[in-house]
Design a protein around this motif. Structure first.
Motif, short mmCIF file in Angstrom:
data_model
loop_
_atom_site.label_atom_id
_atom_site.label_comp_id
_atom_site.label_asym_id
_atom_site.label_seq_id
_atom_site.Cartn_x
_atom_site.Cartn_y
_atom_site.Cartn_z
N ILE A 86 106.05 2.35 -19.88
CA ILE A 86 106.82 3.53 -20.24
C ILE A 86 108.09 3.04 -20.92
N ASP A 87 108.32 3.47 -22.17
CA ASP A 87 109.53 3.09 -22.91
C ASP A 87 109.84 1.59 -22.80
N ASP A 88 108.83 0.78 -23.07
CA ASP A 88 109.02 -0.68 -23.05
C ASP A 88 109.32 -1.27 -21.68
#
Ligand SMILES: [Zn+2]
Length: 407
Positions: A86-88
């Protein structure tokens, strides 16, 4: 045996259902099963609160970093699901509550006066189990654990807390009608010094921890078996072992002594001298996985649960249609008192209505005919047989007392 197997009677009694479209090992609790689960939750929260536990809630998901800090990753990697990006950042579905509770403890400094600090949660956990190992509600890929972590200031305090946790387990078992030596037994689960891959390396701490738990068990004066290579990676434990109907044994509840996590998480408390001191930790589950415990109870009672756990506690049975108006009043009185009651509105014969209620293992039947309407009573029948004609107030009183006492 088959008529007690929870995998068979659970779905028949409409307690739970496992659907391949949702996934193997992922049970869904139907309304009646959810009632039992909620009763178990209420019971454990009530009992733990009385015993000084502080209930918290932490997320089912956390960053991989947290499990690297605890050592569950890589130690426990094979039982965990793959990271979710999730989001890097990488997140894990939690297999354990411990790291969450330790991080929560670190939210502020704690004084020795707060210890023992008993942090509890009904935690939803996710563990990979091989398909062949999955079994009804006993072995699943997601379950709710009545979990807690107790932060202590000394080994002595930790041993007292372990004794307290075992007392709670024995109390809960007595409420469930489970007997030591018959329905469950104790196992002291030890590590293996030669296996440094599986267990945290600290020979002296293992020796001491195992000896301390042995002393706790000897002091209790009850029988226990010792099992090598069954410990947690962070320390030895006392397991409460139960067998299902097919004779397979599983750990139902557990109490663990941990000399590893306090270092990893730098868990400290402020001592009397104002200096930070290393804490000691006890992990314990009181009534274990709620699903697994429910499975043992389904099999123990063959679905005929004690009244407090019964999805339907009373069935009002009017003999004929003309008795329905009074029967409805009776039903309402039961419901107003918080009793889970239903009415049979079918036009079947009395015998058939009674058989139907008994098939569903309803603990109390209230039969209403001409005599009962005339005297404003109901004829009460329990599982042991007919009790007699009683006023509705007396029936409500009898049932609410039994339910409140979890008799
Ligand atoms: Zn734990």
């Amino acid at each position: 045996m088959e008529d007690r197997d929870h995998k068979k009677i659970g779905p028949e009694l409409e307690l739970f259902y496992i659907d391949p479209v949702v996934g193997k090992g992922l049970p869904m609790y139907l309304p009646k099963g959810t009632i039992i689960k909620r009763e178990l939750e209420k019971f454990v929260i009530e009992e733990e609160t009385k015993r000084g536990y502080l209930h918290v809630e932490t997320p089912d998901l956390a960053k991989l970093e947290l499990y690297e800090k605890s050592g569950h990753y890589p130690h426990y990697k094979d039982s965990m699901y793959a990271p979710i990006e999730i989001d890097d950042e990488r997140f894990m579905l939690r297999p354990m509550t411990c790291p969450h509770h330790f991080q929560l403890f670190l939210s502020r400094p704690h004084s020795y006066r707060e210890a023992p600090m008993r942090i509890a949660e009904l935690s939803q956990l996710y563990r990979y189990e091989q398909s062949g190992e999955l079994m009804g509600l006993i072995r699943t890929r997601s379950f709710c654990l009545a979990d807690a972590h107790i932060i202590c200031t000394s080994e002595e305090q930790a041993m007292e807390e372990i004794t307290g946790a075992l007392d709670l387990i024995e109390y809960a078992n007595s409420v469930f009608g489970l007997k030591l030596g018959v329905d469950y037994r104790y196992r002291l689960s030890l590590g293996d010094r030669s296996n440094t891959e599986k267990y945290y390396k600290n020979d002296a701490a293992w020796e001491k921890g195992e000896e301390l738990l042995r002393e706790v068990m000897q002091k209790r004066g009850c029988e226990f078996e010792e099992a090598k290579d069954e410990a947690a990676f962070y320390g030895p434990k006392i397991d409460v072992q139960m067998k299902n109907v097919n004779g397979k044994e599983d750990t139902a509840f557990t109490v663990q002594y941990d000399f590893c996590m306090p270092d990893r998480f730098d868990l400290t408390y402020i001592g009397e001298d104002g200096k930070a001191k290393r804490a000691f930790v006890v992990h314990r589950s009181s009534i274990g996985s709620l699903g697994r415990t429910m499975a043992f109870l389904i099999e123990k009672y063959a679905g005929a649960f004690p009244t407090w756990l019964s999805p339907v506690q009373a069935k009002v049975i009017p003999i004929a249609d003309t008795h329905q108006p009074f029967a409805k009043e009776v039903l309402q009185s039961l419901k107003d008192a918080g009793i889970r009651a239903e009415m049979d509105e079918s036009s079947e014969t009395l015998g058939k209505k009674i058989r139907e209620a008994k098939t569903h293992k309803v603990p109390y039947l209230l039969v209403i005919g001409d005599q009962e309407v005339a005297s404003s009573t109901a004829t009460l029948e329990g599982r042991e047989g007919k009790i007699g004609a009683l006023s509705v107030a007396d029936i409500v009183e009898k049932l609410t007392t039994e339910i409140k006492n979890r008799a």
